[in-house]
Design a protein around this motif. Sequence first.
Motif, PDB file in Angstrom:
ATOM      1  N   LEU A   1     -53.234 -44.081   4.269  1.00 47.60           N
ATOM      2  CA  LEU A   1     -52.970 -43.187   5.400  1.00 47.60           C
ATOM      3  C   LEU A   1     -51.520 -42.736   5.458  1.00 47.60           C
ATOM      4  CD1 LEU A   1     -55.183 -44.812   8.167  1.00 47.60           C
ATOM      5  CD2 LEU A   1     -55.710 -42.896   6.652  1.00 47.60           C
TER       6      LEU A   1
ATOM      7  N   TYR B   1     -64.136 -48.962   4.409  1.00 47.95           N
ATOM      8  CA  TYR B   1     -62.965 -48.900   5.268  1.00 47.95           C
ATOM      9  C   TYR B   1     -62.976 -50.044   6.278  1.00 47.95           C
ATOM     10  CZ  TYR B   1     -62.110 -43.987   3.885  1.00 47.95           C
ATOM     11  OH  TYR B   1     -61.853 -42.825   3.213  1.00 47.95           O
TER      12      TYR B   1
ATOM     13  N   ARG C   1     -58.439 -48.935   9.768  1.00 43.70           N
ATOM     14  CA  ARG C   1     -58.224 -47.678   9.040  1.00 43.70           C
ATOM     15  C   ARG C   1     -59.137 -46.579   9.565  1.00 43.70           C
ATOM     16  NH1 ARG C   1     -56.007 -48.463   3.165  1.00 43.70           N
ATOM     17  NH2 ARG C   1     -54.959 -50.469   3.433  1.00 43.70           N
TER      18      ARG C   1
END
Length: 386
Positions: free
Chosen positions: A145, A174, A178
């Motif tokens: 990210l 994930y 996240r």
Amino acid sequence: MFAKCTHHLNSSFIRDILAVTQQPGIISFAGGLPDPTLFPKAELAKAARGIHNQYGGDLYQYSETAGIPDFRQWIADHYDTPGSKEEIIITTGSQQGLDLTTRCLINPGDKIIVEAPSYLGALQVFTANQASLSAIPIDDEGPDLDALEHYLEQERISCFYTVPDFQNPKGTSYLLQRRKALVALAERYDFWIMEDAPYRELRYRGETLPSLQSLSPERVIRFGSFSKIIAPALRLGWISAPQPVIKIVEKMKQCADLHSSGYDQHLVLEFLRQGSLPAHLEQLKQVYGERLKIMFNTLSSQLPETVKLSKPDGGMFIWTELSETADTMKLFRKAIKQGVAFVPGEAFHIDGGSKNCLRFNFSNSDSEQIQQGIKRLTALIINESE
């Protein structure tokens, strides 16, 4: 001679090699195929008799473009979708859903961010629709990210495409943190998330996590499929999205094929109403989970310790990273001669990355085939490294 958009069409590596893998003696870990011996044939036959008794000749009539209302309502009621049937549309496989949605949202040159590596069928769709693609890396916990936000600070994007549950090809999922951070970025930087979820119900261990769509219903377009959990030949998928998106996709679908097979929709709906799915899913999870374990343990025991393996909690794939100097495309050509197939890693990249990686499918091979195929392949890998 042909339209300019056809200049961007590429053939799928996996679809191209499926013909090769049909040869006698080939053990294929290549395609993301469910095991046909596990298809719920008896239950589907019972459902077929039921719908013929109920609908007769009307089964073969034209249907609604958006899909049979009761079928859409079943999906809205039973899946982790935030909307009603008006925010569901049935598609001819989730692949059509990806294509129709892309054509509705993306102009030539619009930017889409994909995972690196990413599902190659989606890469085909985006390329065919002349999107500008960039990629960010993912690890065992989800997307990078920081890299994504750095990109967003420099460029405006239209969409981020992801398979957050048992990702194709890496098999990873994930983490909740996240997932929340990704949808927060989508809200802050004003882009769509395309959440592709064909493997979500094939979890063999661990707890189910919230879908991205459930975390941000107005920002996420979700694609579902019955191909992996019932039968791919029925070609039934669905899109869950805000109603304005669904309405535009519906118009595009009218142009494409009028509607997905009404017969197949009635068939699957009857199968679902009869309560056949839970027991069938349990069987799939038991069998596929055991095959995942066998393949992972076989690879771990036969390959050098320097080889890195993903350890998924579900889905259909194991991602394998060999030494930095390995070339899995060359290895693939040698492996075919030895009667075993896989997919080289570079097929899943927009820039030819992961040349030293490969993807294994474990769902369509029994334990004997897994052990024999891995034995053939590891002998080649070890010889290459010597």
